[in-house]
Motif scaffolding. Structure first.
Motif, PDB file in Angstrom:
ATOM      1  N   ASN A   1       0.843  -1.192   0.000  1.00  0.00           N
ATOM      2  CA  ASN A   1       0.000   0.000   0.000  1.00  0.00           C
ATOM      3  C   ASN A   1       0.882   1.246   0.000  1.00  0.00           C
TER       4      ASN A   1
ATOM      5  N   ILE B   1      -1.062   0.832  -9.302  1.00  0.00           N
ATOM      6  CA  ILE B   1      -2.212   0.206  -8.669  1.00  0.00           C
ATOM      7  C   ILE B   1      -2.750  -0.825  -9.660  1.00  0.00           C
TER       8      ILE B   1
ATOM      9  N   HIS C   1      -8.511  -4.716  -7.104  1.00  0.00           N
ATOM     10  CA  HIS C   1      -9.057  -3.710  -6.195  1.00  0.00           C
ATOM     11  C   HIS C   1     -10.509  -3.410  -6.509  1.00  0.00           C
ATOM     12  N   ASN C   2     -11.173  -2.783  -5.551  1.00  0.00           N
ATOM     13  CA  ASN C   2     -12.495  -2.213  -5.785  1.00  0.00           C
ATOM     14  C   ASN C   2     -12.303  -0.839  -6.420  1.00  0.00           C
TER      15      ASN C   2
ATOM     16  N   VAL D   1     -10.615   2.752  -4.864  1.00  0.00           N
ATOM     17  CA  VAL D   1      -9.424   3.351  -5.462  1.00  0.00           C
ATOM     18  C   VAL D   1      -9.679   4.824  -5.777  1.00  0.00           C
TER      19      VAL D   1
END
Length: 410
Positions: free
Chosen positions: A70, A92, A97-98, A102
């Motif tokens: 992160n 990223i 990821h959602n 993000v």
């Protein structure tokens, strides 16, 4: 041409310590040492006037390789301790990821540190953590159609992130994601009158059903969006169409040139009249020394060591092929020195005295003739070296580059 330092987050121990301390990635003291070194490099890069700083997202590397799950969280600390440098997660990995989370996290950073955020988005390829985080082996596995599915998810998620930044409220009914969920609406929203009065237009209809979602906060500025690639023509075309900055980590000068030309030509076909190199950055390793041999030895002990020991297992050498290599087998080189020589010969690694590197940089900046790059991305190293103080060398490398090379390309 701007300079972005793309710094690895490697646990800084020698190979013998990596074995005796296994799994070194979970050693608290070793991880703290990595963070201190990483933070020092970021502060030096800022003090010496570099334009950007970033690192790759990776997970579960107990062996002590890339250890930055992160980066945005750490950048909030570093942005408070620095003056001007832009921080950019590199990258990223969106399919893991959602996309709405993000969009929220990045927008929040722009409020905390206005003007100091860029972001790179990537598709991801390492099965160990991609499959585990996505709970979907079709996103990155080797079965037919996985690459197309990965791109499909990535493209949809990136469009959601950008819509969330740009639109006060929106609906998205996609193959892999819906906004709101379900896209047909969330019924019986209790404070429907409140949302209709004070929320975004169209969020709630007259029946009290949530039809659209608005992401909070709206970013203070739209971050510069970088898209990395090594070879994929479709990635280049998509970036050029959308006005996103392309980062090339190609295996040869000829490949860099051809990809930059494809980006320019695609942009022109979509109404953006760009010069060759505009909207493009080149990613390369760079090592300095009092002599070429000194710089080359440093490259062997750091980048060469890691590529030979780890990254070539993921196929990262394939762009370095020559006609002498057996096309029937994955490209593996016998030792770190041979691999470092191959990277330097291909232009993926710049090496030598300040004067020698400056000459090599001139070729890179012009996209090997007639162009002008927007970005040079320095793939920086963080690795313990036997019998020497690595942070002193790291700081001196950055200082020499900033004082003797970077001004030529401003």
């Amino acid at each position: 041409m701007k300079t972005l330092v793309w710094c690895s987050s490697v646990i800084p121990v020698e190979p013998s310590e990596r074995r005796s301390g296994r799994p070194i990635g979970r050693d608290i003291h070793a991880f703290q040492a990595m963070l201190r070194n990483y933070e020092d490099i970021a502060r030096w890069a800022d003090a010496f006037g570099m334009d950007g700083f970033g690192s790759a997202e990776h997970h579960f590397q107990t062996e002590g390789g890339e250890n930055m799950p992160n980066s945005l969280l750490l950048y909030a600390k570093l942005a408070a301790q620095t003056r001007q440098i832009m921080f950019a997660p590199m990258s990223i990995v969106l399919p893991a990821h959602n996309p709405l989370r993000v969009a929220e996290d990045l927008a929040m950073f722009t409020h905390m540190f206005p003007g100091r955020l860029g972001v790179s988005f990537a598709r991801g390829h390492q099965t160990r953590w991609m499959q585990t985080l996505t709970q979907d082996d079709a996103v990155v596995s080797g079965h037919p159609g996985s690459d197309a599915r990965n791109r499909e998810v990535f493209d949809e998620y990136l469009s959601i992130v950008e819509r969330a930044w740009a639109e006060d409220s929106f609906q998205h009914k996609g193959k892999h994601y819906q906004v709101p969920y379900p896209a047909g609406g969330i019924h019986n929203w209790p404070p429907a009158d409140w949302t209709r009065t004070y929320g975004g237009p169209g969020e709630v209809d007259e029946d009290g059903t949530v039809r659209q979602i608005g992401v909070v906060p709206k970013p203070v500025h739209r971050p510069t969006v970088f898209i990395p690639t090594s070879a994929s023509p479709q990635t280049v075309i998509d970036a050029a169409r959308s006005g996103r900055t392309l980062l090339l980590k190609a295996g040869s000068r000829e490949k860099v040139r051809s990809i930059a030309e494809l980006y320019r030509d695609t942009a022109r076909a979509h109404g953006r009249d760009l010069r060759l190199g505009e909207g493009v950055g080149v990613v390369a390793k760079l090592f300095l020394g009092d002599t070429f041999d000194e710089a080359f030895d440093l490259a062997v002990q750091t980048s060469g060591y890691w590529y030979q020991g780890l990254f070539q297992a993921f196929g990262c050498n394939e762009g370095l092929r020559t006609t002498a290599d057996d096309p029937r087998r994955p490209l593996r080189l016998d030792d770190a020195r041979a691999l470092t020589r191959r990277m330097h010969a291909a232009g993926l690694l710049l090496c030598g005295t300040a004067d020698q590197v400056r000459d090599q940089m001139k070729d890179v900046q012009t996209v090997y003739g007639g162009g002008r790059l927007d970005w040079f991305v320095w793939e920086y190293w963080a690795q313990a070296l036997p019998g020497v103080d690595a942070p002193d060398i790291q700081r001196e490398q950055l200082k020499t580059y900033a004082e003797q090379i970077m001004p030529t390309f401003r």
